[in-house]
Every structure is written in structure tokens, then in C-alpha cells.
Design a protein around this motif. Structure first.
Motif, PDB file in Angstrom:
ATOM      1  N   THR A  29      -6.387   4.725   3.151  1.00 23.62           N
ATOM      2  CA  THR A  29      -7.734   5.065   2.689  1.00 23.62           C
ATOM      3  C   THR A  29      -7.693   6.046   1.518  1.00 23.62           C
ATOM      4  OG1 THR A  29      -7.877   6.737   4.456  1.00 23.62           O
ATOM      5  CG2 THR A  29      -8.895   4.587   4.867  1.00 23.62           C
ATOM      6  N   ALA A  30      -6.661   6.874   1.449  1.00 23.44           N
ATOM      7  CA  ALA A  30      -6.512   7.769   0.294  1.00 23.44           C
ATOM      8  C   ALA A  30      -6.282   6.956  -0.982  1.00 23.44           C
ATOM      9  CB  ALA A  30      -5.351   8.743   0.522  1.00 23.44           C
ATOM     10  N   VAL A  31      -5.489   5.886  -0.880  1.00 20.11           N
ATOM     11  CA  VAL A  31      -5.247   5.015  -2.029  1.00 20.11           C
ATOM     12  C   VAL A  31      -6.540   4.303  -2.434  1.00 20.11           C
ATOM     13  CG1 VAL A  31      -4.033   2.947  -2.808  1.00 20.11           C
ATOM     14  CG2 VAL A  31      -2.797   4.699  -1.514  1.00 20.11           C
ATOM     15  N   VAL A  32      -7.260   3.783  -1.447  1.00 23.17           N
ATOM     16  CA  VAL A  32      -8.527   3.105  -1.741  1.00 23.17           C
ATOM     17  C   VAL A  32      -9.509   4.071  -2.398  1.00 23.17           C
ATOM     18  CG1 VAL A  32     -10.527   1.937  -0.725  1.00 23.17           C
ATOM     19  CG2 VAL A  32      -8.231   1.421   0.111  1.00 23.17           C
ATOM     20  N   ARG A  33      -9.558   5.290  -1.886  1.00 17.78           N
ATOM     21  CA  ARG A  33     -10.464   6.302  -2.453  1.00 17.78           C
ATOM     22  C   ARG A  33     -10.110   6.590  -3.913  1.00 17.78           C
ATOM     23  NH1 ARG A  33      -9.317   9.932   0.860  1.00 17.78           N
ATOM     24  NH2 ARG A  33     -10.669   9.103   2.493  1.00 17.78           N
ATOM     25  N   GLN A  34      -8.822   6.599  -4.235  1.00 17.03           N
ATOM     26  CA  GLN A  34      -8.414   6.845  -5.610  1.00 17.03           C
ATOM     27  C   GLN A  34      -8.846   5.694  -6.519  1.00 17.03           C
ATOM     28  OE1 GLN A  34      -7.459   9.640  -6.558  1.00 17.03           O
ATOM     29  NE2 GLN A  34      -6.250   9.515  -8.432  1.00 17.03           N
ATOM     30  N   PHE A  35      -8.742   4.481  -6.024  1.00 15.97           N
ATOM     31  CA  PHE A  35      -9.246   3.334  -6.798  1.00 15.97           C
ATOM     32  C   PHE A  35     -10.745   3.488  -7.041  1.00 15.97           C
ATOM     33  CE2 PHE A  35      -5.393   0.794  -5.705  1.00 15.97           C
ATOM     34  CZ  PHE A  35      -5.153   0.245  -6.960  1.00 15.97           C
ATOM     35  N   THR A  69       0.818  -1.214   0.000  1.00 20.79           N
ATOM     36  CA  THR A  69       0.000   0.000   0.000  1.00 20.79           C
ATOM     37  C   THR A  69       0.852   1.266   0.000  1.00 20.79           C
ATOM     38  OG1 THR A  69      -1.561  -1.267   1.357  1.00 20.79           O
ATOM     39  CG2 THR A  69      -2.002   1.087   1.095  1.00 20.79           C
ATOM     40  N   LEU A  70       1.984   1.232   0.690  1.00 22.50           N
ATOM     41  CA  LEU A  70       2.812   2.439   0.809  1.00 22.50           C
ATOM     42  C   LEU A  70       3.619   2.732  -0.451  1.00 22.50           C
ATOM     43  CD1 LEU A  70       4.173   2.249   4.477  1.00 22.50           C
ATOM     44  CD2 LEU A  70       2.258   3.576   3.569  1.00 22.50           C
ATOM     45  N   ARG A  71       3.629   1.838  -1.431  1.00 17.59           N
ATOM     46  CA  ARG A  71       4.397   2.075  -2.653  1.00 17.59           C
ATOM     47  C   ARG A  71       3.567   2.743  -3.744  1.00 17.59           C
ATOM     48  NH1 ARG A  71       9.371  -0.035  -3.124  1.00 17.59           N
ATOM     49  NH2 ARG A  71       9.463   1.677  -4.618  1.00 17.59           N
ATOM     50  N   PHE A  72       2.327   3.108  -3.429  1.00 18.04           N
ATOM     51  CA  PHE A  72       1.498   3.824  -4.392  1.00 18.04           C
ATOM     52  C   PHE A  72       1.788   5.324  -4.342  1.00 18.04           C
ATOM     53  CE2 PHE A  72      -1.112  -0.003  -3.987  1.00 18.04           C
ATOM     54  CZ  PHE A  72      -1.509  -0.205  -5.297  1.00 18.04           C
ATOM     55  N   ALA A  73       1.594   5.973  -5.483  1.00 20.14           N
ATOM     56  CA  ALA A  73       1.596   7.434  -5.568  1.00 20.14           C
ATOM     57  C   ALA A  73       0.311   7.851  -6.257  1.00 20.14           C
ATOM     58  CB  ALA A  73       2.811   7.928  -6.350  1.00 20.14           C
ATOM     59  N   ILE A  74      -0.394   8.784  -5.657  1.00 18.91           N
ATOM     60  CA  ILE A  74      -1.672   9.229  -6.208  1.00 18.91           C
ATOM     61  C   ILE A  74      -1.414  10.360  -7.200  1.00 18.91           C
ATOM     62  CG2 ILE A  74      -3.913  10.243  -5.645  1.00 18.91           C
ATOM     63  CD1 ILE A  74      -3.671   8.924  -2.884  1.00 18.91           C
ATOM     64  N   TYR A 103     -13.640  -1.815  -8.380  1.00 18.69           N
ATOM     65  CA  TYR A 103     -14.498  -2.285  -7.304  1.00 18.69           C
ATOM     66  C   TYR A 103     -13.692  -2.605  -6.047  1.00 18.69           C
ATOM     67  CZ  TYR A 103     -17.516  -5.013  -4.373  1.00 18.69           C
ATOM     68  OH  TYR A 103     -18.214  -5.470  -3.285  1.00 18.69           O
ATOM     69  N   THR A 104     -14.234  -2.218  -4.893  1.00 23.33           N
ATOM     70  CA  THR A 104     -13.680  -2.594  -3.603  1.00 23.33           C
ATOM     71  C   THR A 104     -14.825  -2.952  -2.665  1.00 23.33           C
ATOM     72  OG1 THR A 104     -12.442  -1.855  -1.642  1.00 23.33           O
ATOM     73  CG2 THR A 104     -13.577  -0.149  -2.919  1.00 23.33           C
ATOM     74  N   PRO A 105     -14.730  -4.090  -1.965  1.00 20.64           N
ATOM     75  CA  PRO A 105     -15.811  -4.444  -1.044  1.00 20.64           C
ATOM     76  C   PRO A 105     -15.866  -3.529   0.170  1.00 20.64           C
ATOM     77  CG  PRO A 105     -14.001  -6.004  -0.846  1.00 20.64           C
ATOM     78  CD  PRO A 105     -13.689  -5.122  -2.017  1.00 20.64           C
ATOM     79  N   ASN A 106     -14.727  -2.954   0.525  1.00 19.79           N
ATOM     80  CA  ASN A 106     -14.663  -2.023   1.649  1.00 19.79           C
ATOM     81  C   ASN A 106     -14.205  -0.665   1.153  1.00 19.79           C
ATOM     82  OD1 ASN A 106     -15.420  -4.106   3.300  1.00 19.79           O
ATOM     83  ND2 ASN A 106     -13.414  -4.420   4.216  1.00 19.79           N
ATOM     84  N   THR A 107     -15.090   0.322   1.244  1.00 21.13           N
ATOM     85  CA  THR A 107     -14.769   1.653   0.750  1.00 21.13           C
ATOM     86  C   THR A 107     -13.846   2.375   1.716  1.00 21.13           C
ATOM     87  OG1 THR A 107     -16.665   2.667   1.861  1.00 21.13           O
ATOM     88  CG2 THR A 107     -17.025   1.791  -0.370  1.00 21.13           C
ATOM     89  N   ALA A 108     -13.239   3.438   1.229  1.00 14.81           N
ATOM     90  CA  ALA A 108     -12.367   4.255   2.083  1.00 14.81           C
ATOM     91  C   ALA A 108     -13.150   4.814   3.257  1.00 14.81           C
ATOM     92  CB  ALA A 108     -11.744   5.383   1.260  1.00 14.81           C
ATOM     93  N   ASN A 109     -14.364   5.245   2.995  1.00 16.19           N
ATOM     94  CA  ASN A 109     -15.193   5.792   4.060  1.00 16.19           C
ATOM     95  C   ASN A 109     -15.539   4.728   5.092  1.00 16.19           C
ATOM     96  OD1 ASN A 109     -16.666   8.046   5.159  1.00 16.19           O
ATOM     97  ND2 ASN A 109     -18.548   7.016   4.541  1.00 16.19           N
ATOM     98  N   GLY A 110     -15.840   3.522   4.628  1.00 22.47           N
ATOM     99  CA  GLY A 110     -16.149   2.435   5.549  1.00 22.47           C
ATOM    100  C   GLY A 110     -14.965   2.063   6.423  1.00 22.47           C
ATOM    101  N   ILE A 111     -13.775   2.014   5.827  1.00 17.77           N
ATOM    102  CA  ILE A 111     -12.572   1.689   6.595  1.00 17.77           C
ATOM    103  C   ILE A 111     -12.309   2.764   7.646  1.00 17.77           C
ATOM    104  CG2 ILE A 111     -10.074   1.363   6.458  1.00 17.77           C
ATOM    105  CD1 ILE A 111     -10.559   0.280   3.575  1.00 17.77           C
ATOM    106  N   SER A 112     -12.443   4.035   7.261  1.00 20.84           N
ATOM    107  CA  SER A 112     -12.231   5.137   8.205  1.00 20.84           C
ATOM    108  C   SER A 112     -13.245   5.088   9.339  1.00 20.84           C
ATOM    109  CB  SER A 112     -12.326   6.485   7.480  1.00 20.84           C
ATOM    110  OG  SER A 112     -11.310   6.618   6.504  1.00 20.84           O
TER     111      SER A 112
END
Length: 398
Positions: A74-80, A34-39, A86-95
Motif C-alpha cells: 500500500t505504501a507503493v500504491v500510495r506513492q503512485f 511489488t517488493l522490487r520497488f524503492a520509494i 491512476y489506480t482503481p484501488n487506492t492504498a486507503n481502500g486496500i488497507s
């Protein structure tokens, strides 16, 4: 399906099982740190880079976001999500799930039973807060604690006050929660996938330990849940915005009490206890959703100017109570009722013949001005403008 598992622990049991389950089903799966992503926010289309290179296309992601990287993860998930992956768990849900206080606030709004809980910061408010949850003994929880770390049982009020004062002095936020004596050392972990519980286990603490976490030496056993426990677990996960979640519940005298909803539940304990392929159930669910995904209805329906999603509450005594839904004239006013919430019951796409009851809540989509006009006016006293106090007048003169 091309799937990315977002995880910093590729050798962890859960990550390996999810990867193996995906490969066994013929899916193309990769574990990405997860930490190797750049938005990338410089272009018109949302995009991501991984290890410095433009990310290839994926059908779905499965976030396994650790507590220490919640904000970036969660910022990475939000960008996806912005890229329609598709993600079963949204950034908002994780937060929502990661913040214990926010989770309790959300769940309590939807009539999910939980142990009585209080949150205070001022020293003078601690003792009244302890009394409000039923008095000592109480459980004190750090908001950021995981795996049973930061959960303390205080047997007396003075001990609780001392612990809370010490934690506050180190800038820690804590919850004060009633100790549920009848469930001492035991809890239920239900693994929710989509709209069902796919596996459940009872965790039992070791010796005098009151925390039942496996990481604290607790033991596990498979359990067949009563319908009330299954329904509570599924509702709690979905209210939080999670389609894959571990829901922890205490066995109270009056039924299940939710204590936590985990957005990245570990699989080792529950697969060992139940001998069920939980990882496979998760992968199957994601694959089924890729071609027909659920969406964030509020975000998608709020993009039209003047239109949006709002909730209309039918308070006791309101003129619409006792009338069929069709008599409100909503459809003629360009308002669509998406769901009717009645206590803990949710009625999707309610029909016009449904008679409204006190405290019903209608989740609607339509013209915001039309919906706003249906809210009864509250009588307000006209505020009187007073003269400036002398000290303020001196400042003006100076």
C-alpha cells in the motif's frame, strides 16, 4: 495506455489473464514485482525506483497486493497516487478491505447489512459477546485470514470460548459473528468494476464443509443477481474506496448480508463459472478512467487553508429539518453541498428545493469555521476542579 500490474505472481491465472486482456486491446502492459520497488522521498517530486533504476512513466497501475505485504504494497500504491498515476484501488481502500474489523466498522456506518458481529479481547467479555450476536453456533474469524483459512464454526458456547481463549493466548485478534443458518455452505461472489457488477457466481461448499471458498473444495455456478444484491455489492465496494473488488454476500432471509470485500479478487473461479471476460472488463474500465480519473475529494479539497470537507447531520428536532436546502443559506456562506445522504440513498449535487428530513447528512465543502458554526451547541456542565488527593500531595511535598 501504459499499464503496470503490481503482482508477485506473474504466472498466476489472474495476472496472466489481465496481462493478456491488456495486450489484446493494444495497451503497453508490464507485470512488476511489488517488493522490487524503492520509494524515493529525497526529491521535491514524488518518485519510485524499480530494481534500482528510476521508474519510467505509467498511465495507470492495477494493484494485486498479497495479504503478507499489505503495508509495503500500500505504501507503493500510495506513492503512485502521489505521482498522479491512476489506480482503481487506492492504498486507503486496500488497507480498509484487508482489515476485517475496520471494514465492518466502515460498512456498518453506511447501513450495509452484515451478520451481527462482535470484537472483544477480555476473557470475561467473550460470553456476553456471543450472546449479543444471537448465541451459538457462532463463526470465529481471524482478522488476517484469507481464502477461508482462520474461519471456524463453533457449535456450542463453551467450544467457542475455548477456541477464542486459545487464539487470544497466541496474540491473535478474532471476530465473533452470527452463523447464518439459512445460507449454510453457500455464498455469492459479485465482481464489481466501477459502478456495476460485471459477473456473479454462487459458491457451494463441499460435503459437510460450511466454508464455500473454492480453495476449500467448493463448487461454483453462474448466477443472475437480484437488483438488491447488485446495489449492495456496488455500494460496499465504493464505500471501501475500491473500483475493482470481489464482494462476498450471504443469502439471508431478509436479503444480502455482506461478509467481505476483497481488493484483489481472483478471476479464475468467476470466469470459469460465468464464461465472461472479467479481465477485459477491468482493463476497459481502467483505460476509460485514465483520461478522466476519479480523485480523492477529501484530500484534494482540504489543501486550502481554512477550507475543508465536513458532514452536517440533521438530527431529529434540528431547526433545519422540514425546510428546503436553499433556506439554510449555505451558498451565501461559501459552503457547497456535494452530496446528501438519506439512509442508504445518496443524492449527488442536491438542488435547493430538496426538503431536509430527520437524520439526513450533508457532505459539504467550504469554510470550516462557517460549517462549525452550524452545528448546534450541546449543553455542557462546567467541570469542577478538585483538590489533589493526599497521596498526590505527598509526591509534591517529597
Amino acid at each position: 495506455m501504459k499499464l503496470a500490474i503490481l503482482s508477485r505472481a506473474p504466472q498466476a491465472y489472474s495476472t496472466q489473464r489481465l496481462r493478456a486482456a491488456a495486450e489484446q486491446r493494444g495497451h503497453n502492459v508490464k507485470v512488476l514485482n511489488t517488493l522490487r520497488f524503492a520509494i524515493d522521498l529525497a526529491t521535491d517530486e514524488p518518485d519510485l525506483r524499480y530494481r534500482g533504476k528510476l521508474l519510467s512513466d505509467y498511465d495507470a497501475i492495477l494493484p494485486r497486493i498479497g495479504n503478507s505485504i499489505t503495508y509495503f504494497g500500500t505504501a507503493v500504491v500510495r506513492q503512485f497516487e502521489q505521482m498522479d498515476v491512476y489506480t482503481p484501488n487506492t492504498a486507503n481502500g486496500i488497507s480498509n478491505a484487508r482489515d476485517k474489523l475496520r471494514a465492518i466498522q466502515i460498512l456498518s456506518r453506511h447501513s450495509i447489512d452484515m451478520p451481527p458481529t462482535a470484537f472483544v479481547r477480555n476473557r470475561a467479555d467473550v460470553r456476553p459477546a456471543i450472546e449479543s450476536v444471537g448465541g451459538a453456533p457462532v463463526v470465529i474469524k481471524l482478522l488476517e485470514g484469507t481464502q477461508g483459512i482462520g474461519v471456524i464454526l463453533a457449535p456450542q458456547v463453551k467450544v467457542a470460548e475455548a477456541i477464542i481463549e486459545t487464539l487470544h493466548s497466541t496474540q491473535q485478534n478474532v471476530l465473533i459473528q452470527k452463523f447464518i443458518a439459512e445460507s449454510r455452505g453457500r455464498d455469492i461472489r459479485a465482481l464489481v468494476v466501477g459502478d456495476r457488477v460485471v459477473a456473479a457466481m454462487r459458491r457451494v461448499a463441499s460435503g459437510d464443509e460450511f466454508r464455500s471458498n473454492v480453495h476449500r473444495g467448493g463448487t461454483v455456478e453462474a448466477v443472475q443477481l437480484d437488483p438488491a444484491y447488485e446495489q449492495t455489492a456496488v455500494r460496499a465496494a465504493q464505500i471501501m474506496g475500491l473500483r475493482v473488488a470481489g464482494v462476498d454476500m450471504l443469502e439471508g432471509d431478509d436479503g444480502p448480508l455482506v461478509v467481505e470485500v476483497n481488493s484483489s479478487p481472483g478471476l479464475q473461479g468467476i470466469e470459469t463459472a460465468t464464461d465472461l471476460d472479467v479481465a477485459g472488463a477491468i482493463i476497459d474500465y481502467i483505460a476509460n478512467q485514465v483520461n478522466f480519473p476519479e480523485i480523492d475529494v477529501r484530500q484534494r479539497l482540504s489543501v486550502s487553508t481554512g477550507y475543508g470537507v465536513a458532514e452536517l447531520a440533521m438530527h431529529a428536532g434540528a431547526e433545519h429539518v422540514g425546510k428546503p436546502l436553499g433556506d439554510l443559506g449555505l451558498w451565501e456562506r461559501d459552503i457547497t453541498v456535494l452530496t446528501l445522504h438519506r439512509g442508504v440513498q445518496v443524492i449527488p449535487n442536491p438542488r435547493k428545493h430538496v426538503v431536509l428530513e430527520p437524520e439526513d447528512r450533508l457532505l459539504c465543502f467550504g469554510k470550516l469555521e462557517e460549517m462549525r458554526s452550524m452545528i448546534p451547541e450541546r449543553p455542557r456542565r462546567r467541570a469542577r476542579v478538585r483538590k489533589l488527593p493526599p497521596e498526590a500531595q505527598d509526591l509534591v511535598d517529597g
